[in-house]
Design a protein around this motif. Structure first.
Motif, PDB file in Angstrom:
ATOM      1  N   LEU A 195      -8.235  -3.647  -2.224  1.00  0.00           N
ATOM      2  CA  LEU A 195      -9.590  -2.882  -1.472  1.00  0.00           C
ATOM      3  C   LEU A 195     -10.114  -1.747  -2.138  1.00  0.00           C
ATOM      4  N   HIS A 205      -8.374   7.801   7.153  1.00  0.00           N
ATOM      5  CA  HIS A 205      -7.932   7.979   6.176  1.00  0.00           C
ATOM      6  C   HIS A 205      -6.375   7.946   5.911  1.00  0.00           C
ATOM      7  N   ILE A 215      -7.039   8.884   0.123  1.00  0.00           N
ATOM      8  CA  ILE A 215      -7.367   7.347   0.675  1.00  0.00           C
ATOM      9  C   ILE A 215      -7.063   6.562  -0.406  1.00  0.00           C
ATOM     10  N   ASP A 216      -7.490   6.407  -1.632  1.00  0.00           N
ATOM     11  CA  ASP A 216      -7.641   5.511  -2.492  1.00  0.00           C
ATOM     12  C   ASP A 216      -5.926   5.244  -3.037  1.00  0.00           C
ATOM     13  N   ASN A 239       0.776  -1.247  -0.031  1.00  0.00           N
ATOM     14  CA  ASN A 239      -0.072   0.053  -0.072  1.00  0.00           C
ATOM     15  C   ASN A 239       0.814   1.311   0.063  1.00  0.00           C
ATOM     16  N   SER A 269      -4.555   5.750   8.369  1.00  0.00           N
ATOM     17  CA  SER A 269      -3.874   4.445   9.022  1.00  0.00           C
ATOM     18  C   SER A 269      -2.819   3.659   8.266  1.00  0.00           C
ATOM     19  N   PRO A 270      -2.572   3.346   6.924  1.00  0.00           N
ATOM     20  CA  PRO A 270      -1.643   2.885   6.265  1.00  0.00           C
ATOM     21  C   PRO A 270      -0.534   3.477   6.571  1.00  0.00           C
ATOM     22  N   TYR A 323      -4.271   2.757   0.791  1.00  0.00           N
ATOM     23  CA  TYR A 323      -4.849   1.256   0.771  1.00  0.00           C
ATOM     24  C   TYR A 323      -4.376   0.524  -0.354  1.00  0.00           C
TER      25      TYR A 323
END
Length: 608
Positions: free
Chosen positions: A211, A70, A203-204, A46, A72-73, A207
């Motif tokens: 997902l 938004h 966000i995209d 990610n 966390s990764p 992740y």
């Protein structure tokens, strides 16, 4: 034949335009890039991992945050690579803490917060870093690239907020952009005049592919041609986000551009200083970039401000703390080293027009601020003030300022400080004399202590009383002690009871992250710095009154240790402070809630 030729020319132009349009469209859709770079649809990796790799390569040891889905990764990836994640109770504190780490470590401070309100909460702290010229990287989450402007959760125009505050702003659109963008941002933060930079990371792009693809795909696409177009467009959009995402990329630091004075400029200043009989140096925060020990060899009296406080240690014979206005009026040469002619120097009005004035600053705008009104530099140098002083010292080797000049100014210091000590012995109408409290703390403070000053009237008094023990041991209002305690042991926060209200919840953070700060709260149940002028000018104390709140109990509730100190504890004041220091050394965050009375010490000080 001519009409036929015209038609051919027209058709050729039309075909060229059409082809160009097709190529441009293919470029915008990422089709050309996808022809040359593979999208690894099965990869579990990610975008947060790309961020973490760059940070580790740049020596970043801490990331400050308040968690959100938004981002966390990024947090998880950083933790896996050994970067310590420090979560606070407010996003502003996270940025203040990153700012503090930047100032003390010489690296870029890093904060990561979630989208929308998470970012809006940081605005004051980012502005503080901008004004303090502190290298700071703020990364913020954002709505998915396809959903921005469509009412997604916490979706606002974040770029417009930060463009006026940051040297560099970028919004990531594909995973492959993360590494080069973060590298560029870190270099810009440290180049020229240091300052904050901002990267928005949707966000995209953070992740994993599976997902994002699952979230984007249309469950029941419209039938017919339009349905096929929509389905293809969405699939292609996701494929483009991840195209070439995991190709090997250079994550090492880019060169940092720092402006330096020219040899001719340095030589001219050497000549001017060698002829001066009463020179004075006024140092600002830029002199800690890098810290310099050249000042002692010059023997020139120095006034220290901002992060430069403490650079000469606790008891230097050339460090002058009092009567600055009088000294500047009498000086025949004034060197403004990273110091700005703003309200702190009365916009330049405190400078003698007959004096030779040398100004050195990384920022051209700050270098010449108000020079069109109240002062004019003899020599203005856009360059690093710290390295300039080192070169100046080397060029003046063997030359020292006439001894009688710093001795005269130091004698004035002694007279003023003796008078302050006498004021500290005066009884206030009720509670404790704040000067006495501050003198007691200053005498008991260990030599490795850092002072964080966050308040108005009480902190303004502390600036005259408390002496930083060495370089980088004083931080002005706004800095979070969290970033300091992670690097050094003894951290004192000097709070007014008003300013404490903004961040008292961080005692929970201090406890969880085992950062044993000592908070000294001057509790006079008032916004005194404002009240003083408001009452005298307007005849009302409205909105200035607070209560003698039990802040020590609040600290206890958050897992720290609180002490209430009033007039009845005056004889035990030293013992209580020593006990708080012992608790701190044992890992406990402590708070001294000191009830203080009113003195006339700061009458006439600037608050409006």
């Amino acid at each position: 034949m001519e009409p036929f030729g015209d038609i051919c020319t027209f058709l050729g132009c039309f075909a060229g335009i059409a082809l160009g349009g097709l190529v441009f469209t293919a470029y915008k859709l990422g089709l050309l890039y996808q022809l040359l770079h593979k999208t690894e649809t099965k990869s579990p990796r990610n975008g947060g991992e790309s961020v973490a790799e760059v940070l580790r390569a740049h020596g970043i040891k801490f990331v400050f945050t308040l968690v959100g889905g938004h981002i966390s990764p990024i947090l998880v990836a950083c933790e896996k690579l050994g970067i310590r994640i420090v979560d606070t109770r407010h996003e502003a504190t996270a940025v203040f803490a990153a700012d503090a780490v930047a100032r003390l470590s010489g690296t870029v401070g890093v904060a990561v917060v979630t989208a929308g309100p998470g970012l809006t909460n940081t605005v004051t702290a980012v502005k503080n870093a901008q004004m303090a010229e502190s290298p700071l990287l703020l990364m913020g989450g954002a709505a998915a690239t396809l959903l921005q402007g469509r009412g997604a959760l916490q979706d606002i125009d974040q770029m417009s907020l930060f463009k006026p505050l940051c040297k560099f702003c970028a919004s990531i659109r594909t995973v492959r952009e993360i590494v080069p963008t973060v590298r560029k941002a870190l270099a810009i933060a440290q180049s020229g005049t240091p300052g904050p930079v901002f990267i928005e990371i949707p966000i995209d792009t953070l992740y994993p592919f599976h997902l994002v693809a699952e979230e984007v795909q249309v469950k029941n696409p419209p039938k017919g041609l339009m349905g096929k177009i929509v389905t293809w467009y969405l699939k292609n959009h996701v494929m483009n986000i991840f195209a070439g995402a995991w190709e090997a990329r250079d994550v090492s630091p880019l060169p940092v551009d720092i402006p330096y004075a020219t040899d001719d400029q340095v030589q001219k200043c050497i000549e001017l200083l060698s002829r001066a009989k009463k020179p004075v140096i006024v140092l600002g925060s830029q002199v800690t970039l890098p810290p310099t020990k050249a000042l002692e060899t010059l023997g020139i009296p120095c006034f220290l401000g901002g992060m430069a406080r403490g650079i000469l240690g606790k008891n230097s014979p050339i460090h002058i703390r009092q009567n600055r206005r009088d000294a500047l009026k009498e000086a025949d040469l004034v060197l403004l080293a990273g110091t700005v002619c703003d309200f702190r120097l009365s916009y330049g009005r405190v400078l003698n027009r007959r004096s030779t004035i040398i100004a050195v600053n990384r920022d051209k705008k700050q270098l010449l601020k108000n020079s069109d009104l109240f002062w004019k530099p003899t020599v203005a140098i856009q360059g690093d003030a710290g390295s300039f002083l080192l070169r100046l010292s080397k060029g003046l080797k063997g030359h020292r300022c006439p001894e009688e000049w710093p001795q005269k100014l130091k004698a004035g210091d002694v007279t003023k400080e003796n008078a302050n000590r006498c004021k500290a012995d005066e009884k206030t109408e009720r509670h404790l004399n704040p000067l006495k409290v501050l003198h007691c703390v200053d005498e008991l403070m260990s030599d490795d202590s850092i002072i964080v000053a966050d308040g108005g009237d009480f902190v303004g008094t502390a600036a005259y009383i408390m002496r930083p023990r060495g370089p980088l041991r004083w931080l002005d209002p706004g800095q979070s002690p969290m970033g300091l305690s992670l690097q050094r042991t003894a951290v004192w926060i000097i709070y007014g009871d008003g300013s404490l209200g903004y961040s008292v919840a961080e005692f929970d953070t201090f406890t969880r992250h085992k950062t044993p700060v000592i908070a000294l709260v001057g509790n006079d149940a008032c916004w005194s710095q404002i009240s003083r002028d408001q009452v005298s000018i307007l005849g009302s104390n409205v909105a200035c009154g607070l209560a003698f709140t039990d802040y020590h109990i609040v600290a206890d509730g958050f897992g720290g240790k609180g002490y209430l100190i009033g007039r009845e504890d005056e004889d035990r004041l030293s013992d209580i402070i020593s006990q708080a220091q012992k608790e701190s050394r044992e890992g406990k965050a402590t708070l001294l809630n000191v009830l203080i009375g009113v003195t006339g010490f700061r009458e006439g000080s600037i608050s409006i």
